[in-house]
Design a protein around this motif. Sequence first.
Motif, short mmCIF file in Angstrom:
data_model
loop_
_atom_site.label_atom_id
_atom_site.label_comp_id
_atom_site.label_asym_id
_atom_site.label_seq_id
_atom_site.Cartn_x
_atom_site.Cartn_y
_atom_site.Cartn_z
N ALA A 1 0.84 -1.20 0.00
CA ALA A 1 0.00 0.00 0.00
C ALA A 1 0.87 1.25 0.00
O ALA A 1 0.59 2.22 -0.72
CB ALA A 1 -0.93 0.00 1.21
N LEU A 2 1.95 1.23 0.82
CA LEU A 2 2.86 2.39 0.87
C LEU A 2 3.57 2.57 -0.47
O LEU A 2 3.62 3.70 -1.00
CB LEU A 2 3.90 2.18 1.97
CG LEU A 2 4.99 3.26 2.08
CD1 LEU A 2 4.38 4.63 2.32
CD2 LEU A 2 5.99 2.91 3.18
N GLN B 1 -5.54 -10.29 -3.32
CA GLN B 1 -6.76 -9.55 -2.99
C GLN B 1 -6.44 -8.25 -2.26
O GLN B 1 -7.07 -7.21 -2.50
CB GLN B 1 -7.69 -10.42 -2.14
CG GLN B 1 -8.26 -11.60 -2.90
CD GLN B 1 -9.24 -12.41 -2.09
OE1 GLN B 1 -10.13 -11.88 -1.45
NE2 GLN B 1 -9.08 -13.73 -2.10
N ILE B 2 -5.45 -8.30 -1.37
CA ILE B 2 -5.02 -7.08 -0.67
C ILE B 2 -4.48 -6.06 -1.68
O ILE B 2 -4.78 -4.86 -1.59
CB ILE B 2 -3.95 -7.41 0.39
CG1 ILE B 2 -4.57 -8.18 1.56
CG2 ILE B 2 -3.28 -6.13 0.91
CD1 ILE B 2 -3.56 -8.73 2.55
N LEU B 3 -3.69 -6.54 -2.64
CA LEU B 3 -3.11 -5.67 -3.66
C LEU B 3 -4.20 -4.99 -4.48
O LEU B 3 -4.11 -3.80 -4.79
CB LEU B 3 -2.18 -6.49 -4.56
CG LEU B 3 -1.38 -5.73 -5.61
CD1 LEU B 3 -0.46 -4.71 -4.94
CD2 LEU B 3 -0.55 -6.68 -6.46
N LEU B 4 -5.24 -5.74 -4.82
CA LEU B 4 -6.35 -5.19 -5.60
C LEU B 4 -7.03 -4.05 -4.86
O LEU B 4 -7.26 -2.96 -5.42
CB LEU B 4 -7.36 -6.29 -5.91
CG LEU B 4 -8.64 -5.86 -6.64
CD1 LEU B 4 -8.33 -5.27 -8.01
CD2 LEU B 4 -9.61 -7.03 -6.78
N LEU B 5 -7.33 -4.27 -3.57
CA LEU B 5 -7.98 -3.21 -2.79
C LEU B 5 -7.02 -2.08 -2.48
O LEU B 5 -7.43 -0.92 -2.37
CB LEU B 5 -8.59 -3.78 -1.50
CG LEU B 5 -10.09 -4.08 -1.56
CD1 LEU B 5 -10.89 -2.80 -1.73
CD2 LEU B 5 -10.42 -5.03 -2.70
N ASP B 6 -5.73 -2.40 -2.30
CA ASP B 6 -4.72 -1.35 -2.12
C ASP B 6 -4.77 -0.36 -3.28
O ASP B 6 -4.68 0.86 -3.08
CB ASP B 6 -3.31 -1.95 -2.04
CG ASP B 6 -2.96 -2.45 -0.64
OD1 ASP B 6 -3.72 -2.15 0.30
OD2 ASP B 6 -1.94 -3.14 -0.49
N SER C 1 -5.70 3.38 -2.80
CA SER C 1 -4.57 4.27 -3.07
C SER C 1 -4.97 5.37 -4.04
O SER C 1 -4.64 6.53 -3.84
CB SER C 1 -3.39 3.48 -3.62
OG SER C 1 -2.85 2.62 -2.65
N VAL C 2 -5.68 4.99 -5.11
CA VAL C 2 -6.13 6.00 -6.08
C VAL C 2 -7.03 7.02 -5.41
O VAL C 2 -6.87 8.23 -5.57
CB VAL C 2 -6.86 5.32 -7.26
CG1 VAL C 2 -7.56 6.35 -8.14
CG2 VAL C 2 -5.87 4.51 -8.10
#
Length: 249
Positions: free
Chosen positions: A58-59, A137-142, A146-147
């Motif tokens: 996320a960072l 799945q975490i990456l997708l929601l990140d 993030s956007v």
Amino acid sequence: MQDIMVLVQDPAAWVALVTLVVMEVVLGIDNLIFISILTNKLPPENREKARKIGIGLALIMRLGLLGTVAWIVQLTNPLFELFGHAFSWKDLILIAGGLFLVWKATKEIHHSVDPIDHKEDMVGKATAMSFGSAIGQILLLDLVFSVDSIITAVGMTPHLPIMVIAVIAAVTVMLVAATPLANFIEKNPTIVMLALAFLLMIGTTLIAEGMGFHVPKGYIYAAMAFSALVELLNMFARNARQRKRQHGG
């Protein structure tokens, strides 16, 4: 360097920084709830590692997007019009993320209220999930959060150093709070259902915003805070009754 010194001496810049840090932390709550619920479905030895990787991604994603602020701003430009609303890339990303959250939360709620058919308990411990699937799945929601986070930051201040500091501060708070929040959710099954309801509401809000309906974030977080307060009072009441029974009262 000179620009940074000017910002340090500007009281308005400090006000913008504090405001943006608070805003980014609040926006990060949605991300954190999802990460906590998802990683709790992994084997215990993999959970903390998955949380750190998820929040680290996320960072990286937020800082990477900050490096392309000019491109990010263009995501709000209209692509096509449908039902009287001009859709942009931001809208499509929010709708996709919202649909994913609604699907994920609905699926988890169904598993929780029907544990026998799915061979799992209220906290979903028996549900099989691979480490890679969780990170994906975490990456997708990140990406979705993030956007939304960066576009919010761009709308609040034009100064990139302030955005960078605010993002790092918010993600640091997420990193510190991730494990305690996940442990708290795991130990309190009723909190799991409440957190899933939050995700359902957040997903619906993302879809609504993508469709052009502005939903004030303050109302959403006020409702979440009120619901959490009521559940905490219920927990205190249950603990008090349990202590009373243990003492033979």
